[in-house]
Design a protein around this motif. Structure first.
Motif, PDB file in Angstrom:
ATOM      1  N   VAL A 114     -27.363   6.170  29.263  1.00 15.44           N
ATOM      2  CA  VAL A 114     -28.157   7.335  29.680  1.00 15.44           C
ATOM      3  C   VAL A 114     -27.355   8.622  29.496  1.00 15.44           C
ATOM      4  CG1 VAL A 114     -29.183   8.485  31.697  1.00 15.44           C
ATOM      5  CG2 VAL A 114     -29.666   6.072  31.246  1.00 15.44           C
ATOM      6  N   LEU A 115     -26.099   8.619  29.899  1.00 15.91           N
ATOM      7  CA  LEU A 115     -25.270   9.811  29.732  1.00 15.91           C
ATOM      8  C   LEU A 115     -25.043  10.133  28.251  1.00 15.91           C
ATOM      9  CD1 LEU A 115     -22.649   9.269  32.574  1.00 15.91           C
ATOM     10  CD2 LEU A 115     -24.492  10.960  32.501  1.00 15.91           C
ATOM     11  N   ALA A 116     -24.903   9.124  27.415  1.00 15.46           N
ATOM     12  CA  ALA A 116     -24.711   9.353  25.978  1.00 15.46           C
ATOM     13  C   ALA A 116     -25.983   9.901  25.343  1.00 15.46           C
ATOM     14  CB  ALA A 116     -24.287   8.058  25.290  1.00 15.46           C
ATOM     15  N   VAL A 117     -27.141   9.388  25.742  1.00  9.44           N
ATOM     16  CA  VAL A 117     -28.413   9.877  25.201  1.00  9.44           C
ATOM     17  C   VAL A 117     -28.641  11.333  25.608  1.00  9.44           C
ATOM     18  CG1 VAL A 117     -30.930   9.620  25.406  1.00  9.44           C
ATOM     19  CG2 VAL A 117     -29.495   7.619  25.001  1.00  9.44           C
ATOM     20  N   LEU A 118     -28.220  11.681  26.803  1.00 11.69           N
ATOM     21  CA  LEU A 118     -28.368  13.065  27.274  1.00 11.69           C
ATOM     22  C   LEU A 118     -27.317  13.990  26.667  1.00 11.69           C
ATOM     23  CD1 LEU A 118     -29.155  12.434  31.055  1.00 11.69           C
ATOM     24  CD2 LEU A 118     -30.759  13.067  29.232  1.00 11.69           C
ATOM     25  N   GLY A 119     -26.399  13.440  25.904  1.00 13.69           N
ATOM     26  CA  GLY A 119     -25.372  14.250  25.264  1.00 13.69           C
ATOM     27  C   GLY A 119     -24.242  14.652  26.189  1.00 13.69           C
ATOM     28  N   LEU A 120     -24.083  13.931  27.267  1.00  6.75           N
ATOM     29  CA  LEU A 120     -23.044  14.239  28.250  1.00  6.75           C
ATOM     30  C   LEU A 120     -21.841  13.319  28.031  1.00  6.75           C
ATOM     31  CD1 LEU A 120     -25.428  14.561  31.310  1.00  6.75           C
ATOM     32  CD2 LEU A 120     -24.478  16.412  29.935  1.00  6.75           C
ATOM     33  N   ASN A 121     -21.249  13.413  26.857  1.00  8.02           N
ATOM     34  CA  ASN A 121     -20.162  12.507  26.494  1.00  8.02           C
ATOM     35  C   ASN A 121     -18.916  12.687  27.361  1.00  8.02           C
ATOM     36  OD1 ASN A 121     -21.712  11.362  24.468  1.00  8.02           O
ATOM     37  ND2 ASN A 121     -21.072  12.900  22.980  1.00  8.02           N
ATOM     38  N   VAL A 122     -18.615  13.914  27.731  1.00 11.41           N
ATOM     39  CA  VAL A 122     -17.440  14.152  28.575  1.00 11.41           C
ATOM     40  C   VAL A 122     -17.643  13.524  29.950  1.00 11.41           C
ATOM     41  CG1 VAL A 122     -16.044  15.931  29.694  1.00 11.41           C
ATOM     42  CG2 VAL A 122     -16.825  16.248  27.342  1.00 11.41           C
ATOM     43  N   ILE A 123     -18.833  13.682  30.496  1.00 12.08           N
ATOM     44  CA  ILE A 123     -19.136  13.076  31.798  1.00 12.08           C
ATOM     45  C   ILE A 123     -19.124  11.554  31.680  1.00 12.08           C
ATOM     46  CG2 ILE A 123     -20.894  12.823  33.595  1.00 12.08           C
ATOM     47  CD1 ILE A 123     -21.645  15.741  33.061  1.00 12.08           C
ATOM     48  N   SER A 124     -19.622  11.031  30.557  1.00 11.20           N
ATOM     49  CA  SER A 124     -19.600   9.592  30.319  1.00 11.20           C
ATOM     50  C   SER A 124     -18.166   9.072  30.302  1.00 11.20           C
ATOM     51  CB  SER A 124     -20.298   9.265  29.005  1.00 11.20           C
ATOM     52  OG  SER A 124     -20.228   7.895  28.723  1.00 11.20           O
ATOM     53  N   MET A 125     -17.264   9.799  29.673  1.00  8.63           N
ATOM     54  CA  MET A 125     -15.860   9.378  29.653  1.00  8.63           C
ATOM     55  C   MET A 125     -15.247   9.440  31.048  1.00  8.63           C
ATOM     56  SD  MET A 125     -14.266  10.783  26.048  1.00  8.63           S
ATOM     57  CE  MET A 125     -14.071  12.422  26.678  1.00  8.63           C
ATOM     58  N   LEU A 126     -15.605  10.455  31.827  1.00 10.71           N
ATOM     59  CA  LEU A 126     -15.086  10.560  33.189  1.00 10.71           C
ATOM     60  C   LEU A 126     -15.608   9.430  34.078  1.00 10.71           C
ATOM     61  CD1 LEU A 126     -15.263  14.424  33.755  1.00 10.71           C
ATOM     62  CD2 LEU A 126     -13.230  13.011  33.378  1.00 10.71           C
ATOM     63  N   VAL A 127     -16.888   9.073  33.896  1.00  5.18           N
ATOM     64  CA  VAL A 127     -17.457   7.956  34.652  1.00  5.18           C
ATOM     65  C   VAL A 127     -16.746   6.662  34.263  1.00  5.18           C
ATOM     66  CG1 VAL A 127     -19.526   6.532  34.936  1.00  5.18           C
ATOM     67  CG2 VAL A 127     -19.698   9.017  35.064  1.00  5.18           C
ATOM     68  N   GLY A 128     -16.512   6.476  32.963  1.00  6.78           N
ATOM     69  CA  GLY A 128     -15.792   5.295  32.496  1.00  6.78           C
ATOM     70  C   GLY A 128     -14.389   5.221  33.066  1.00  6.78           C
ATOM     71  N   LEU A 129     -13.722   6.357  33.121  1.00  8.62           N
ATOM     72  CA  LEU A 129     -12.376   6.400  33.686  1.00  8.62           C
ATOM     73  C   LEU A 129     -12.406   6.119  35.187  1.00  8.62           C
ATOM     74  CD1 LEU A 129      -9.417   6.953  33.069  1.00  8.62           C
ATOM     75  CD2 LEU A 129      -9.844   9.362  33.545  1.00  8.62           C
ATOM     76  N   GLY A 130     -13.412   6.664  35.881  1.00 12.34           N
ATOM     77  CA  GLY A 130     -13.534   6.436  37.322  1.00 12.34           C
ATOM     78  C   GLY A 130     -13.877   4.996  37.670  1.00 12.34           C
ATOM     79  N   LEU A 131     -14.573   4.318  36.777  1.00 10.61           N
ATOM     80  CA  LEU A 131     -14.974   2.938  37.025  1.00 10.61           C
ATOM     81  C   LEU A 131     -14.024   1.916  36.398  1.00 10.61           C
ATOM     82  CD1 LEU A 131     -18.845   3.232  36.634  1.00 10.61           C
ATOM     83  CD2 LEU A 131     -17.514   3.067  38.740  1.00 10.61           C
ATOM     84  N   LEU A 132     -12.912   2.382  35.868  1.00  6.82           N
ATOM     85  CA  LEU A 132     -11.958   1.476  35.237  1.00  6.82           C
ATOM     86  C   LEU A 132     -11.359   0.492  36.245  1.00  6.82           C
ATOM     87  CD1 LEU A 132     -10.365   0.660  32.721  1.00  6.82           C
ATOM     88  CD2 LEU A 132      -8.629   2.323  33.398  1.00  6.82           C
ATOM     89  N   ILE A 133     -10.874   0.981  37.366  1.00 10.77           N
ATOM     90  CA  ILE A 133     -10.260   0.114  38.374  1.00 10.77           C
ATOM     91  C   ILE A 133     -11.287  -0.851  38.973  1.00 10.77           C
ATOM     92  CG2 ILE A 133      -9.010   0.032  40.585  1.00 10.77           C
ATOM     93  CD1 ILE A 133      -7.340   1.073  38.252  1.00 10.77           C
ATOM     94  N   PRO A 134     -12.503  -0.393  39.351  1.00 13.51           N
ATOM     95  CA  PRO A 134     -13.483  -1.368  39.849  1.00 13.51           C
ATOM     96  C   PRO A 134     -13.852  -2.424  38.806  1.00 13.51           C
ATOM     97  CG  PRO A 134     -14.187   0.832  40.432  1.00 13.51           C
ATOM     98  CD  PRO A 134     -13.005   0.974  39.529  1.00 13.51           C
TER      99      PRO A 134
END
Length: 112
Positions: A36-56
């Motif tokens: 959803v974030l990639a389709v909306l063009g929010l790639n930077v936010i998508s990377m931040l979400v991925g980084l935030g969810l790395l440990i979980p």
């Protein structure tokens, strides 16, 4: 969504066990959020979400591997090109053992 929130509550808990459903629902919601974030063009936010969810993601995978009777360190096998990723997927889809070194099967605690 409860599985995703439950995994976030156990943010850095690498002990215990996680059922297949818990693990794969977390991964499904994780992928949906990123798509959803990639389709909306929010790639930077998508990377931040991925980084935030790395440990979980690492912790729930470790708990999932514990359910199959393996150490969480088996996640490192994914570093081997192609073969490692396939082996890790096979480990993650296997059914959990009744009782092992990591505790009692979590299926016994979930209501029908």
């Amino acid at each position: 969504m409860d599985y995703f929130i439950g995994a976030l509550k156990k943010y850095a808990d690498f002990s215990g066990r996680a059922r297949r459903k818990e693990y794969w629902m977390f991964i499904l919601i994780y992928i949906i959020i990123n798509v959803v974030l990639a389709v909306l063009g929010l790639n930077v936010i998508s990377m931040l979400v991925g980084l935030g969810l790395l440990i979980p993601s690492i912790s729930i995978a470790a708990r999932r591997l514990h359910d199959t009777g393996r150490s969480g360190w088996w996640q490192l096998i994914a570093l081997l090109p192609l073969i490692g990723f396939i082996v890790l997927i096979v480990f993650l889809v296997q059914d959990g053992q009744e009782t092992n070194d990591y505790g009692v099967n979590p299926k016994f605690f979930e209501p029908v």
